[in-house]
Scaffold this active site. Structure first.
Site, PDB file in Angstrom:
ATOM      1  CG  HIS A  90     -13.960  26.002   0.272  1.00 20.41           C
ATOM      2  ND1 HIS A  90     -12.608  26.151   0.458  1.00 20.41           N
ATOM      3  CD2 HIS A  90     -14.109  24.900  -0.510  1.00 20.41           C
ATOM      4  CE1 HIS A  90     -11.970  25.184  -0.169  1.00 20.41           C
ATOM      5  NE2 HIS A  90     -12.866  24.408  -0.771  1.00 20.41           N
ATOM      6  CD  GLU A  91     -17.489  23.070  -1.091  1.00 15.64           C
ATOM      7  OE1 GLU A  91     -17.474  22.809  -2.317  1.00 15.64           O
ATOM      8  OE2 GLU A  91     -16.647  22.621  -0.303  1.00 15.64           O
TER       9      GLU A  91
ATOM     10  CG  HIS B  58     -14.639  24.820  -5.288  1.00 14.32           C
ATOM     11  ND1 HIS B  58     -13.357  24.890  -5.772  1.00 14.32           N
ATOM     12  CD2 HIS B  58     -14.545  24.298  -4.033  1.00 14.32           C
ATOM     13  CE1 HIS B  58     -12.525  24.431  -4.844  1.00 14.32           C
ATOM     14  NE2 HIS B  58     -13.227  24.075  -3.783  1.00 14.32           N
TER      15      HIS B  58
END
Length: 627
Positions: free
Chosen positions: A23-24, A27
């Site tokens: 997820h990170e 980003h």
């Protein structure tokens, strides 16, 4: 049985932490391509959980939430500098990338269930079902349009500025709003988990296996929580974070405002409880500096130096209850130098230049290899016009750290100012050798090449700068001017087009594009640009010409470019638009008397308020030159 539950709990938690990394990373990778290349420097372009994970924030709190109701929050954190992103679309894309990565992980984890590999007789498949379901839940969690969640981050760049400022102030409470909805609005909780269950089953994830794993996790979660809590306390006690690395330009942390305020509040609580150390005062000073509270930061740095004082340290009884005042930095011999460096930067920001210079000197007396202290000292010396000492300071910085792009850049700017063009260009080239992702370094190189009469190479440098900073109007305009000089007129128009996409009312670029279109025999389009320029002047009629942003924007245009258009305008047919364009060029060339004559001749044929306005400007230029 309890052992199996503990194994499941550990597996689920570790699996959850690992999936959060995707997820990170989503980003970070989108932010990198969107313009924030600092994510690479911060180490976020990796799937290593140690780059994202904080013991308390990423492990202890999620376990608490999982035990309380299956909400795997909050998670990891990647700090994005949104100011570096190219536009609002990229800001939205960065926010959307995290949930998208989470969704893709959920789909990937569902494959064994779709293929029929997963069987309920093995605890690992049950744990995988729970992790996969958490991913589905995380996907929908993060898309909720609540401040501090990615769903709101997708919308935020498109909201009015006042709304954005308000949500930034209150966004930290977004998690509380969500928890309140789950615990006080049964319909919301039931609807959400019903959606998660429905989508999970649609992906093939066995909800029966998930339920078995969750029961085992809940039974052993309390024991796991206690173990993690003890581990977190020990970690906080024993872990030593490196203080103020010598290879960084600033001590100011890059976290978001709400994170800074929360950290500052935590430090103040520790101080109130008499749990202060030099390290705590130093970190508090960093936070205050990053928040722009430089006076308070200096006071905090002074406290750090006071409690670090060797006389105080040696006079303390190691067994006394105040032994926390002793120096905890025996493993960091540069601690005192870093405190002076932080103090110097705060003084610098307050424009107390003599004090800042003294603090930088103190830093360097304690730590002569502090490359960035040399850089900041050089900048102060440059402000004092002490160029020789400034260059020497930059040289010292580069002797310590040859790959310091800031040192090479600063050195190049002084040499350019002194007219030592070849040496200046060498310095800019060296800066780019070590840091090619900074648009300002390409601009410095381009401007130097332009001064040295190498337009083709300068065009290449401007092109790289515009790729890295596409919203920089001046870069596009300068690139267009050089293309015009070398005869690439159509390419020049394209560069001016790119500049005007960023600001359609940029008067200097409007004038240049109109004149360039005129060269290409695109007269109707040229007249459109002149008409837009004329409308901008009409909007300025309520203020004195000296305060007109439209006119001030035109004055920096280079005479070499302006002169290229003069013969064309002198031969063109008379019209008020062309008269205004010709008069503006004459004013830029510091020929206000000729400009005044053109304006008055045009006013006889077509009296317009804009012409009177420009007459006033030309008269003020004449008076200024005569005085």
């Amino acid at each position: 049985m309890w052992m199996r539950g503990l194994i499941v709990a550990i597996a689920v938690l570790l699996g959850w932490v690992a999936t959060v990394c995707f997820h990170e990373f989503g980003h970070a990778i989108v932010a990198y391509y969107g313009g924030d290349t600092t994510v690479k420097e911060k180490g976020y372009l990796t799937l290593n959980p140690l780059k994202y994970t904080d013991i308390g924030y990423s492990l202890v709190l999620p376990v608490i939430f999982l035990i309380m109701g299956g909400i795997a929050l909050p998670g990891a954190a990647v700090y994005i500098n949104t100011k570096l992103l190219r536009n609002r679309a990229w800001q939205s894309a960065v926010s959307a990338a995290g949930p998208l990565a989470t969704g893709l992980v959920a789909i990937a984890l569902a494959i064994p269930f779709q293929l029929g590999w997963a069987t309920p007789d093995f605890w690992g498949w049950n744990a995988l079902a729970l992790i996969a379901t958490f991913q589905v839940a995380g996907f929908f969690f993060n898309l909720l349009p609540i401040p501090s969640f990615d769903g709101f981050g997708i919308l935020e760049p498109w909201l009015p500025q006042t709304v954005q400022q308000t949500t930034q102030r209150w966004g930290r409470y977004g998690y509380l709003v969500l928890l309140g909805l789950f615990w006080t609005v049964p319909a919301f909780s039931q609807g959400f988990w019903g959606l998660v269950s429905h989508v999970s089953e649609g992906l093939g994830i066995s909800q029966a296996m998930m339920s078995v794993a969750y029961r085992e996790f809940a039974e052993s979660g309390k024991l796991l929580f206690v173990a993690l809590l003890i581990g977190a306390v020990l970690y906080r006690r024993l872990a030593q974070k490196p203080q103020g690395k010598a290879d960084q330009d600033s001590l100011f942390p890059s976290s978001e405002p709400q994170e800074q305020e929360a950290t500052l509040a935590r430090y103040d609580l520790l101080i109130a409880a008499q749990q202060f150390t030099p390290d705590l005062w130093f970190q508090r000073g960093q936070i205050l500096s990053s928040m722009g509270k430089f006076e308070a930061a200096i006071a905090s740095y002074d406290k750090a130096l006071e409690s670090y004082d060797p006389l105080i340290r040696h006079s303390q009884n190691p067994n006394s209850q105040n032994s926390n005042l002793q120096n905890p930095h025996s493993q960091n011999p540069n601690f005192e130098a870093e405190v002076w460096y932080g103090r110097a930067i705060a003084q610098h920001q307050l424009e107390r230049y003599p004090e800042a210079l003294a603090d930088y000197s103190q830093t360097l007396s304690l730590m002569p290899n502090h490359s960035y202290a040399w850089v900041h000292k050089a900048k102060l010396l440059e402000q004092q016009q002490n160029h020789k000492a400034a260059i020497n300071a930059y040289d010292q910085s580069l002797k310590v750290h040859p790959a310091n792009a800031l040192g090479w850049q600063g050195r190049g700017k002084i040499l350019r100012q002194l007219g030592q063009h070849e040496e200046a260009l060498h310095s800019f080239n060296q800066a780019l050798k070590y840091e090619r992702s900074r648009a300002d370094l390409w601009i410095d190189q381009a401007e130097m090449l332009e001064i040295m009469g190498q337009p083709q190479r300068a065009i290449f440098s401007y092109r790289n700068a515009s790729r890295l900073d596409p919203e920089n109007i001046a870069v596009w305009r300068s690139q267009g001017n050089l293309l015009l000089q070398v005869g690439r007129t159509k390419d020049a128009v394209r560069s001016y087009d790119a500049a005007l996409r960023q600001n359609p009312q940029d008067s200097a670029t409007l004038l240049l594009r109109g004149l360039t279109r005129f060269i290409l025999n695109r007269k109707p389009l040229a007249l459109q640009d002149f008409a837009t320029l004329q409308s901008l002047l009409r909007e300025d009629l309520t203020q004195p010409p000296q305060q007109s942003e439209t006119l001030r924007n035109l004055l920096p245009l280079k005479p070499i470019i302006v002169q290229k258009f003069m013969p064309m305008l002198e031969e063109s047919s008379a019209s008020v638009e062309m008269a205004i364009a010709q008069g503006l060029l004459l004013s830029i060339l510091q020929r206000p008397k000729d400009a005044l004559r053109i304006y008055r001749q045009a006013a006889v044929q077509t009296p317009l308020p804009e012409l009177n306005y420009l007459e006033t400007w030309a008269l003020s230029q004449i008076n200024k030159s005569q005085s």
